[in-house]
Write a protein that holds these residues in place. Structure first.
Motif, PDB file in Angstrom:
ATOM      1  N   VAL A 149       0.857  -1.206   0.003  1.00  0.00           N
ATOM      2  CA  VAL A 149      -0.080  -0.167  -0.159  1.00  0.00           C
ATOM      3  C   VAL A 149       0.954   1.287  -0.173  1.00  0.00           C
ATOM      4  CG1 VAL A 149      -0.297   0.267   2.536  1.00  0.00           C
ATOM      5  CG2 VAL A 149      -2.229   1.110   0.932  1.00  0.00           C
ATOM      6  N   VAL A 150       1.961   1.129   0.720  1.00  0.00           N
ATOM      7  CA  VAL A 150       2.853   2.463   0.754  1.00  0.00           C
ATOM      8  C   VAL A 150       3.629   2.675  -0.706  1.00  0.00           C
ATOM      9  CG1 VAL A 150       4.699   3.357   1.943  1.00  0.00           C
ATOM     10  CG2 VAL A 150       3.213   2.106   3.079  1.00  0.00           C
ATOM     11  N   LEU A 151       3.852   1.395  -1.255  1.00  0.00           N
ATOM     12  CA  LEU A 151       4.388   1.637  -2.681  1.00  0.00           C
ATOM     13  C   LEU A 151       3.281   2.206  -3.535  1.00  0.00           C
ATOM     14  CD1 LEU A 151       6.506  -1.567  -3.604  1.00  0.00           C
ATOM     15  CD2 LEU A 151       7.078   0.774  -4.077  1.00  0.00           C
ATOM     16  N   GLU A 152       2.075   1.656  -3.537  1.00  0.00           N
ATOM     17  CA  GLU A 152       1.121   2.016  -4.508  1.00  0.00           C
ATOM     18  C   GLU A 152       0.806   3.407  -4.189  1.00  0.00           C
ATOM     19  OE1 GLU A 152      -0.722   0.680  -6.957  1.00  0.00           O
ATOM     20  OE2 GLU A 152      -0.255  -1.232  -6.865  1.00  0.00           O
ATOM     21  N   GLU A 153       0.487   3.918  -2.980  1.00  0.00           N
ATOM     22  CA  GLU A 153       0.017   5.048  -2.754  1.00  0.00           C
ATOM     23  C   GLU A 153       1.004   6.358  -2.663  1.00  0.00           C
ATOM     24  OE1 GLU A 153      -3.016   4.757   0.072  1.00  0.00           O
ATOM     25  OE2 GLU A 153      -4.274   3.204  -0.894  1.00  0.00           O
ATOM     26  N   HIS A 154       2.208   5.802  -2.249  1.00  0.00           N
ATOM     27  CA  HIS A 154       3.142   7.059  -1.818  1.00  0.00           C
ATOM     28  C   HIS A 154       4.657   6.806  -2.735  1.00  0.00           C
ATOM     29  CE1 HIS A 154       0.631   8.461   1.252  1.00  0.00           C
ATOM     30  NE2 HIS A 154       0.358   7.016   1.755  1.00  0.00           N
ATOM     31  N   HIS A 155       4.728   5.770  -3.395  1.00  0.00           N
ATOM     32  CA  HIS A 155       5.880   5.576  -4.198  1.00  0.00           C
ATOM     33  C   HIS A 155       7.083   5.337  -3.115  1.00  0.00           C
ATOM     34  CE1 HIS A 155       3.500   7.601  -7.797  1.00  0.00           C
ATOM     35  NE2 HIS A 155       2.964   6.552  -7.295  1.00  0.00           N
ATOM     36  N   LEU A 156       7.013   4.890  -2.293  1.00  0.00           N
ATOM     37  CA  LEU A 156       7.981   4.941  -1.199  1.00  0.00           C
ATOM     38  C   LEU A 156       8.107   3.169  -0.792  1.00  0.00           C
ATOM     39  CD1 LEU A 156       7.292   7.362   1.450  1.00  0.00           C
ATOM     40  CD2 LEU A 156       9.007   7.375  -0.315  1.00  0.00           C
ATOM     41  N   VAL A 157       9.284   3.038  -0.835  1.00  0.00           N
ATOM     42  CA  VAL A 157       9.812   1.486  -0.159  1.00  0.00           C
ATOM     43  C   VAL A 157       9.884   1.366   1.092  1.00  0.00           C
ATOM     44  CG1 VAL A 157      11.404  -0.373  -0.498  1.00  0.00           C
ATOM     45  CG2 VAL A 157      10.915   0.949  -2.545  1.00  0.00           C
ATOM     46  N   VAL A 158       9.194   0.723   1.954  1.00  0.00           N
ATOM     47  CA  VAL A 158       9.346   0.534   3.273  1.00  0.00           C
ATOM     48  C   VAL A 158      10.498  -0.636   3.628  1.00  0.00           C
ATOM     49  CG1 VAL A 158       8.193  -0.357   5.341  1.00  0.00           C
ATOM     50  CG2 VAL A 158       6.556   0.468   3.597  1.00  0.00           C
ATOM     51  N   GLY A 159      11.277   0.207   4.653  1.00  0.00           N
ATOM     52  CA  GLY A 159      12.707  -0.677   5.049  1.00  0.00           C
ATOM     53  C   GLY A 159      12.248  -1.611   5.885  1.00  0.00           C
ATOM     54  N   VAL A 160      11.612  -1.186   6.984  1.00  0.00           N
ATOM     55  CA  VAL A 160      11.540  -2.259   8.278  1.00  0.00           C
ATOM     56  C   VAL A 160       9.731  -2.136   8.459  1.00  0.00           C
ATOM     57  CG1 VAL A 160      12.085  -2.774  10.513  1.00  0.00           C
ATOM     58  CG2 VAL A 160      13.538  -1.676   9.121  1.00  0.00           C
ATOM     59  N   VAL A 161       9.257  -3.189   8.676  1.00  0.00           N
ATOM     60  CA  VAL A 161       7.877  -3.320   9.366  1.00  0.00           C
ATOM     61  C   VAL A 161       7.903  -3.859  10.607  1.00  0.00           C
ATOM     62  CG1 VAL A 161       5.521  -4.226   8.815  1.00  0.00           C
ATOM     63  CG2 VAL A 161       6.937  -3.674   7.012  1.00  0.00           C
ATOM     64  N   VAL A 162       7.539  -3.174  11.611  1.00  0.00           N
ATOM     65  CA  VAL A 162       7.561  -3.772  12.990  1.00  0.00           C
ATOM     66  C   VAL A 162       5.998  -3.973  13.488  1.00  0.00           C
ATOM     67  CG1 VAL A 162       8.181  -3.085  15.355  1.00  0.00           C
ATOM     68  CG2 VAL A 162       9.260  -2.287  13.294  1.00  0.00           C
ATOM     69  N   ILE A 163       5.849  -5.092  13.716  1.00  0.00           N
ATOM     70  CA  ILE A 163       4.549  -5.494  14.259  1.00  0.00           C
ATOM     71  C   ILE A 163       4.406  -5.616  15.637  1.00  0.00           C
ATOM     72  CG2 ILE A 163       2.472  -7.156  13.802  1.00  0.00           C
ATOM     73  CD1 ILE A 163       3.593  -7.739  11.269  1.00  0.00           C
ATOM     74  N   VAL A 164       3.826  -4.832  16.594  1.00  0.00           N
ATOM     75  CA  VAL A 164       3.387  -4.812  17.793  1.00  0.00           C
ATOM     76  C   VAL A 164       2.139  -4.975  18.414  1.00  0.00           C
ATOM     77  CG1 VAL A 164       5.640  -3.149  18.027  1.00  0.00           C
ATOM     78  CG2 VAL A 164       3.354  -2.189  17.887  1.00  0.00           C
ATOM     79  N   ASP A 165       1.983  -5.115  19.735  1.00  0.00           N
ATOM     80  CA  ASP A 165       0.845  -5.221  20.212  1.00  0.00           C
ATOM     81  C   ASP A 165      -0.240  -4.026  20.380  1.00  0.00           C
ATOM     82  OD1 ASP A 165       0.957  -7.962  21.076  1.00  0.00           O
ATOM     83  OD2 ASP A 165       2.377  -7.262  22.382  1.00  0.00           O
ATOM     84  N   PRO A 166      -1.305  -3.957  20.561  1.00  0.00           N
ATOM     85  CA  PRO A 166      -2.155  -2.682  20.583  1.00  0.00           C
ATOM     86  C   PRO A 166      -1.792  -2.087  21.827  1.00  0.00           C
ATOM     87  CG  PRO A 166      -3.930  -4.471  20.176  1.00  0.00           C
ATOM     88  CD  PRO A 166      -2.414  -5.164  20.591  1.00  0.00           C
ATOM     89  N   GLY A 167      -1.706  -0.591  21.819  1.00  0.00           N
ATOM     90  CA  GLY A 167      -1.210   0.090  22.964  1.00  0.00           C
ATOM     91  C   GLY A 167       0.159   0.249  23.094  1.00  0.00           C
ATOM     92  N   VAL A 168       0.959  -0.020  22.014  1.00  0.00           N
ATOM     93  CA  VAL A 168       2.523   0.172  22.070  1.00  0.00           C
ATOM     94  C   VAL A 168       2.793   1.406  21.562  1.00  0.00           C
ATOM     95  CG1 VAL A 168       4.749  -0.643  21.276  1.00  0.00           C
ATOM     96  CG2 VAL A 168       3.348  -2.321  22.096  1.00  0.00           C
TER      97      VAL A 168
END
Length: 1524
Positions: free
Chosen positions: A1473-1492
């Motif tokens: 979605v970030v590539l499609e809508e902003h033409h940016l390549v995401v470097g790191v995706v961090v998945i955390v719990d709600p509230g972090v």
């Protein structure tokens, strides 16, 4: 080490030992034997031939070594647990390919990739079923059929001096890599053992001596993962608290603790990304969206076809002299009446026993019976249910060919059109919905099935067969004998001779997953049977063994149709039997002396297990072994390996006959044995790089990436074939060009049922010459096969259109990529054959995705190593990047009917985020090469611009102002109330009992109130205590640490009464002192407070043991509790000598995590109150409701200042109380009929989420919001329009007026700029660098000038360089006199069509976002909120998201509101979605719990805190993916 290179002499092993070894390897690869067992048995076999070397495991000694001192000594100390020397999947083996892959990987040995980190709890899969090994049958009809086993090589290893010693370690390679000269086996020939020039792998000690050369990347995850779940660091899980200013983090407010594990990984990632990938593309940028993206320029050096134009290739004519029956049904009638005892079909059970043999007599009589029943015994509403030409579904299991055959011929006799489909096993089978769509579009109302099958179908409560998702309503007819009616003697079936009418419909699943029906006419069916009879030389009463699915494709054409025409006997081998006994088909060929056999390469591969003790099987009776998936380029290895083993059992090389077919064109070509006039078979070794450009280049230089293909024989009799360009006009290809094979014959399908558009393009193609002349007056059918015509007019197929992925300008075949992935020694990590490769479109180009099933016992590190090697191998061999590589738990990929993977369903799940992988590696950096070039900066208005009136270079200057204050009120009165303490005294004197404040608790009860005189008296008491007890003098600073309430307001005025400067501070959270108390302490210290005023409870908390653990409690200044102070008056109330004297300090943490205190003078304080009073029309008779925190900014002003100044009554609702009663605020607004109410975005969000479904309940409770004229959201950020709109929509039902909700804007330098632009406020937009004024609608920094601007920062903690020019800036040209304050926010002004009170057009201020927060990426400015909005929309489990940059990488932190095992679904969706809508390549995706994600009191994300927490390893993430 030099002597290591000596050519190690190979021991020639006897044939039977080699056979047993091959068997062992297979057992291991099939999982029939453990690794230990394998090693034991192998050692035993080889023991006699190997002199043991000390300290080396015998299983590693595949060669005789020249014992050199260096070898033994090097090997012994490093001796580790021996690696299995070969557990590779034979079916996908091509030795040349394996070596190519290994050599390619060797080049990459230094590349260290950062490994994703994963929380341990995620590693434990919950379900038990994931541990059952998956269905090893792997191959399905189409998907699984790609296999390329190498020959079961019997060549011992050679090693060469040029082989690098770490090669084996990198690949953990196969020890049986044969010599590269791809030995085509001639009768009796054994692969030559000549040393070849290609690198063969080294095994054994040589490899093990060098383990350290390829150590895994330093594991930076250990500490992170071991954290037990319970000890989750309490980072900021209590929202609304700026995260702790613990020393370690503060030191790095701008930077990062260097020793952190995360940053070392990111460093690794950067190092990988720094390596130049390929020559950079020439970039350009056009401002038109479609052309915004890089258009790949064709490489001038790419190979181009140079041959002459091909011509149409004509097959031999159909024989005329033979007495063909006029139709298939005529043949059936003839055999059924003249040869009733002749066997037609033998069905086997899973034990391999013949359970039933259908004779031609039985087939004829039962088909007649069925036809009669269908036409005469089925009625609906007294009408016959079926009329000739209707479509009927055939639902028969793969184990019941007899009933299927009866059903099929019964329909043909009744002139009905059979549509064979798979048996639906569950209500939601993969692809079942599309099958339903096909049935619906064919108008199918009846399904035929067997008794047993009907019992097994899912049932509804009524006992009827359940309605399957997407299926039309069906009547089910069981066709076992007892349910059918015998026709009367004089009844004859209506069926006529073969004509153009549809005979049957075969389903086909397309690449996208849609299912279409290919219609085959009676004429085509007959022509197909004749052509196959002629091509295969079938004769009467021959026996054929069939392993294929008899419902479609070659299994149907040979095993059900052509066989009947020739009165052949078919022995049908069910798939279930093959799983139990892969040898069964060979045994049946042997016992039935079958002349022909119909198999796929996977069946040949499986049967290589056959040699186990089966010395007596003989294949000498076979004259044709038809390989139905011969069109798959990787089938050649199966054929070679099979021949190698079975030549000694009577199999003649010329018997193997690969054929090519497709659902649209039926059989396209088939290899004929020499006695039927076939030319000798041929192979082509083609360059893969050439193929990707669609060009055939025979690979001469033994390059790494080659594809070896075998011919699929000659065109079918009576057919014309040509090769045309894949895209665009169907021009004939050149001789050295790959194109789509097209067929013109009477034996092809005729249409896609009901789909006229695509039927025309596929079944009615008119190929044209380069000059544009059609090559024939008859249309051709496109086969979907890619290939070319080779020497001897043999057809070669290199791939399918369905598996074609066009990346940039190059074409890649899914099968080839699977083969490369499997050459990277998958056996330890993934299940063989359970690999899916497909492409998804991201940013206008195909991106390759590879999904495989991971073995439960594979460790994270191993899997990651395997994944990174696969990437490197594919990159090296195919020169294409893999966009995403995902591993899923065993048995979780959707299965196709015959075991393989359902590719389109897998793709669908991937795109919907429903794949639930357990490992993901994304490589957007390497794949996405068509990003737009960074924009060039627009020439801005600069000091050289001409100013004419109020225009700048042709545009209106962007400036706006609120109403003038001077005209608005009598100046005497305004002057009289310059000081708030005076106002309070005056009110206490003139309207002593007028109520100013009501405080509500969670139940909505009033817990405390204050009238003018009560507030005045309480303030006096506080002032007295400060002077006497704390002995403070005028100008001292006092910290007020109170919960939201009237005490806080009284303490504030108490400070003013004695000339002290109050500082409001949010009290620490008792459950979370460790992170909240340091902030309190810091504000107290930074503000230089001489005293802390608070309540008794908080005072105890500040001095408690727990507090001592978080801060140094000995250094608190004097702490006074104001709960029981004596009733005293102050002698005289302090009156400031000048309006510019400091009134209070306003401290707050900005969104970038900086603590800043601003100074508010008495003049600014009154000016602020006066502007708000005028804008909101506040009078003593009004009531307003405030649901905000009272500690800083506008929230503080509305709680503590405005009521006293304007005299209106404030209903105070502390936002914390909403956590236990969400409807508290709205109920209060309704109960007190508040015209004006204020809230924060977090309050609005709580109401929207928490009360969404309860508007009805609130209405019955009498909540009515029609009294509200204005509901203002107080924030220092860009308005969250989506939230305000959904709030308005939702509560419209409760009477909230449509235009009531409005947004406000304030910031540190001026807490209230817009509640619409306030009276007395002027706003201008200035250039961020030149500080010149900008024109209307131009984006720049918002500057503000107003009497209530703050006078300066008291201190800025964390960034001392925040400078005075924030408060005293001047424009560089134009009006250079006015003093402005710089807000630090980007925005623009735009004239609207609305008019304001004075009749002028209204200027609207648009806030875009904080300058401090903007991300500078690729030369453009991005606002985090934009990227976050896109990300939150990407998947329903994303609860919240925050982004920041770190060393030019974009880091996206996502809160997962769902199951941890689904976390990895988000990685690809976020990146897409970030590539499609902003033409940016995401470097790191961090998945955390709600509230972090930390959020401050105003509901703003604290992205810098989050960044510090991430880099200091404090987030306890569920998963961190480093995109390559």
């Amino acid at each position: 080490m030099a002597d290591r290179g000596c050519a190690l002499e190979a021991v020639p092993l006897p044939a039977e030992v080699r056979e047993s070894l091959a068997e062992l390897e297979l057992e291991l690869s099939e999982g029939d034997i453990t690794q230990k067992g394998y090693e034991k048995k192998r050692a035993k076999l080889l023991a006699r031939y190997i002199p043991l070397i000390q300290g080396v495991d015998p299983s590693l000694q595949a060669e005789n070594r020249i014992p050199g001192p260096s070898q033994t000594t090097a090997a012994a100390p490093k001796q580790q647990k021996p690696r299995p020397t070969n557990s590779r999947d034979e079916r996908f083996r091509s030795d040349v390919h394996t070596e190519a892959v290994q050599a390619a990987l060797a080049k990459y040995k230094e590349r260290k990739m950062p490994m994703p980190s994963k929380r341990r709890s995620v590693l434990v899969h919950s379900s038990v079923e994931t541990y059952t090994p998956p269905d090893t049958s792997s191959a399905s009809e189409d998907e699984g059929s790609l296999r390329r086993p190498g020959r079961l090589t019997s060549t011992p290893l050679q090693s060469h001096s040029n082989v690098e010693p770490w090669l084996d370690r990198v690949i953990q390679g196969s020890s049986t890599s044969s010599s590269a000269s791809s030995t085509s086996s001639h009768p009796g020939g054994r692969p030559a053992a000549a040393p070849s020039a290609t690198a063969a792998t080294l095994t054994g000690p040589v490899a093990h001596a060098h383990i350290d050369l390829h150590s895994a990347p330093p594991d930076v995850t250990t500490g992170l993962v071991e954290l037990p779940h319970c000890e989750r660091p309490q980072l900021a899980s209590v929202r609304g608290v700026p995260r702790g200013y613990s020393g370690s983090v503060l030191e790095t407010a701008g930077g990062v603790p260097v020793n952190s594990r995360v940053s070392s990984k990111i460093q690794q990632l950067l190092n990988t990304l720094k390596r130049p990938k390929r020559p950079p593309l020439k970039e350009f940028f056009v401002d038109d969206f479609e052309e915004l993206l890089e258009v790949q320029q064709p490489d001038p050096n790419q190979p181009k076809p140079e041959g002459s134009q091909t011509a149409v290739l004509k097959g031999e004519p159909l024989a005329v002299g033979t007495t063909w029956p006029p139709s298939l049904l005529a043949a059936l009638q003839r055999w059924g009446t003249t040869q009733p005892k002749a066997p037609c079909l033998t069905a086997l059970d899973t034990a391999g026993k013949a359970i039933y043999t259908l004779t031609y007599g039985k087939l004829w009589s039962r088909s007649l019976k069925l036809a009669y029943t269908l036409l005469n015994k089925l009625t609906s509403k007294n009408e016959p249910l079926l009329k000739p030409g209707d479509r009927v579904a055939l639902v028969f299991p793969n184990s019941d060919p007899v009933m299927f055959m009866v059903g099929f011929y019964g329909c043909l006799l009744a002139e009905l059109v059979p549509v064979p489909i798979e048996v639906p096993l569950t209500r939601k089978d993969a692809g079942s919905q599309q099958v339903g769509f096909l049935l619906g579009s064919c108008g199918v109302a009846l399904a035929l099935t067997t008794d047993a099958c009907q019992k097994g179908l899912p049932k509804a409560q009524t006992g009827e067969v359940a309605a399957f998702k997407g299926w039309p309503p069906l009547a089910w007819l069981v066709i076992d004998g007892k349910h059918l009616t015998k026709p009367p003697k004089d009844w004859h079936p209506p069926a006529r001779d073969a004509g153009a009418g549809t005979a049957y419909i075969e389903y086909k699943t397309s690449k996208e997953g849609s299912t279409v029906g290919v219609t085959v006419s009676h004429a085509s069916l007959l022509a197909q049977c004749r052509a196959l009879t002629q091509a295969c030389g079938y004769s009467e009463a021959e026996t054929l063994t069939n392993v294929l699915d008899f419902k479609r494709d070659a299994g149907l054409w040979h095993g059900v149709l052509t066989s009947v025409m020739n009165r052949m006997h078919v022995v049908s081998i069910p798939y279930a039997l093959m799983k139990v006994n892969p040898l069964s088909w060979i045994q049946k060929v042997c016992s039935y002396k079958a002349r022909a056999a119909l198999v796929k390469s996977r069946d040949m591969h499986w049967s290589l297990l056959a040699q186990r003790g089966q010395r007596d099987v003989s294949l000498s009776s076979l004259r044709m072994l038809i390989v139905a998936d011969g069109a798959n380029p990787w089938s050649i290895s199966s054929c070679d390996a099979f021949l190698n083993v079975f030549q000694s059992r009577g199999l003649r090389p010329e018997v193997i006959c690969p054929c090519a077919s497709s659902p649209e064109a039926l059989t396209v070509a088939i290899r004929r044995p020499p006695d039927l006039g076939g030319p000798p078979p041929r192979k082509a070794v083609l360059s893969m790089s050439g193929l990707s450009f669609g060009v055939i280049r025979v690979d001469t230089e033994e390059k790494l990436s080659v594809l070896t293909v075998q011919d699929v024989g000659q065109v079918l009799p009576g057919a014309d074939v040509c090769v045309v360009k894949v895209e665009g006009t169907p021009y004939l290809c050149k001789t050295d060009e790959v194109g789509e094979i097209c067929v013109n014959s009477s034996a092809t399908g005729t249409a896609y049922y009901g789909l006229l558009g695509i039927t025309k393009s596929v079944f009615e193609t008119v190929p044209v010459t380069a000059g544009g002349a059609p090559v024939s007056d008859r249309p051709f059918t496109r086969t979907g096969l890619l290939g070319f015509i080779g020497p001897d007019n043999l057809v070669f197929v290199v791939g399918k259109l369905d598996g074609l992925m066009v990346v940039g300008v190059r074409r890649h075949n899914a099968d080839d990529i699977v083969a490369t992935a499997l050459a990277v020694e998958p056996m330890k990590f993934v299940y063989r054959g359970r690999i899916a490769v497909f492409s998804v479109t991201v940013l206008h180009d195909d991106r390759i995705v590879l999904v495989a099933e991971q073995r439960p016992d594979a460790s994270e590190e191993d899997s990651f190593q395997w994944m990174s090697r696969v990437l490197q191998a594919i990159d090296s061999i195919h020169q294409v990047g893999v966009y995403c590589l995902a591993l899923v738990p065993a048995n979780t990929l959707p299965k196709a009917p015959l075991g393989g993977i359902h590719i389109s369903e897998t793709k669908q799940r991937f795109l919907e985020g429903m794949l639930h992988p357990c490992n993901v590696l994304m490589c957007p950096h390497t794949c996405v090469t068509n990003l737009p070039k960074p924009r060039q900066k627009q020439p801005e208005v600069g000091p050289a611009s001409m100013i004419v009136g109020n225009l700048v270079a042709g545009k209106r200057i962007a400036q706006a102002s609120g109403r003038e204050l001077a005209h608005l009120e009598d100046s005497d009165q305004a002057r009289k109330f310059l000081f708030l303490p005076d106002v309070l005294q005056w009110r206490a004197h003139t309207t002593p009992d007028h109520p100013l404040f009501l405080l509500l608790n969670a139940k909505g009860t009033v817990t405390s109130t204050a009238t003018c005189v009560q507030l005045h008296k309480r303030a006096e008491r506080v002032a007295a205590a400060l002077m006497e007890k704390a002995r403070l003098s005028v100008g001292d600073h006092v910290a007020l640490v109170y919960p939201p309430g009237v005490d806080l307001i009284a303490a504030f005025y108490g400070c003013l009464y004695c000339g002290c400067v109050p500082v409001t501070v949010r009290p620490p959270h008792p459950q979370n002192l460790a992170t909240t108390l340091p902030t309190v302490k810091m504000i107290v210290e930074v503000s230089k407070s001489a005293c802390v005023l608070t309540t008794q409870a908080i005072m105890r908390l500040l001095k408690s043991k727990d507090a001592a653990a978080a801060v140094d409690v000995r250094t608190w200044p004097t702490i006074l509790d104001t709960d029981d102070i004596p009733k005293k008056k102050v002698a005289s109330i302090f009156r400031p000598p000048s309006p510019d004297l400091l009134a209070y300090l306003d401290f707050s943490v900005s969104t970038t995590g900086i603590l800043a205190g601003v100074k508010m003078s008495h003049a600014a304080t009154s000016a602020l109150c006066r502007s708000i009073k005028l804008q909101c029309e506040l009078y003593p008779s009004r009531q307003i409701a405030i649901c905000l925190d009272p500690y800083c900014g506008l929230g503080f002003a509305l709680w503590c200042l405005c009521s006293v100044y304007s005299g209106h009554q404030s209903v105070l609702v502390p936002p914390l109380e909403l956590e236990s009663n969400v409807s508290l605020w709205l109920s209060a607004v309704s109960q007190y009929k508040a015209r004006v109410t204020f809230c924060s975005y977090s309050v609005m969000e709580m109401c929207t989420k928490g009360l969404g479904a309860q508007t009805g309940v609130l209405r019955t409770k009498g909540v009515n919001l029609s009294c509200v004229r204005t509901c203002m959201v107080v924030a220092e950020e860009r308005p969250r329009i989506a939230l305000t709109q959904s709030f308005s929509k939702l509560f419209k039902d409760l009477g909230l007026p449509a235009r009531a909700v409005s947004t406000t804007f304030g910031c540190r330098v001026n807490v209230a700029i817009c509640l619409q632009i306030l009276p007395g406020v002027k706003v201008i937009i200035a250039h961020t660098e030149t500080k010149g004024p900008l024109g209307d609608s131009h984006l720049g920094e918002i500057w503000v000038s107003s009497p209530h601007n703050a006078t300066g920062y008291y201190t800025v903690y964390g960034e001392e360089a925040l400078h005075a020019d924030h408060f005293s800036a001047r424009l560089s040209f134009g009006d250079t006199q006015t003093i402005w304050a710089r807000t630090g926010y980007l925005g623009f002004l735009r004239r609207t069509e609305l008019t304001d009170a004075s009749g002028e057009r209204h200027d609207a201020l648009y806030v875009v976002g904080s300058l401090d927060e903007t991300l500078e990426l690729r030369g453009m400015r991005y606002h985090p909120i934009d990227i976050e909005t896109s990300v939150v929309r990407a998947h329903r489990s994303i609860a919240e998201c925050a982004v920041f940059t770190w060393t030019n990488l974009l880091v996206v932190v996502v809160e997962l509101d769902g199951l941890e095992q689904d976390a990895l679904d988000l990685v690809a969706l976020v990146t897409n979605v970030v590539l499609e809508e902003h033409h940016l390549v995401v470097g790191v995706v961090v998945i955390v719990d709600p509230g972090v994600i930390p959020i401050n009191s105003r509901g703003e994300k604290q992205r810098m805190h989050l960044r510090d927490g991430f880099l200091a390893d404090q987030l306890d993430p569920i998963y961190v993916a480093y995109n390559m």
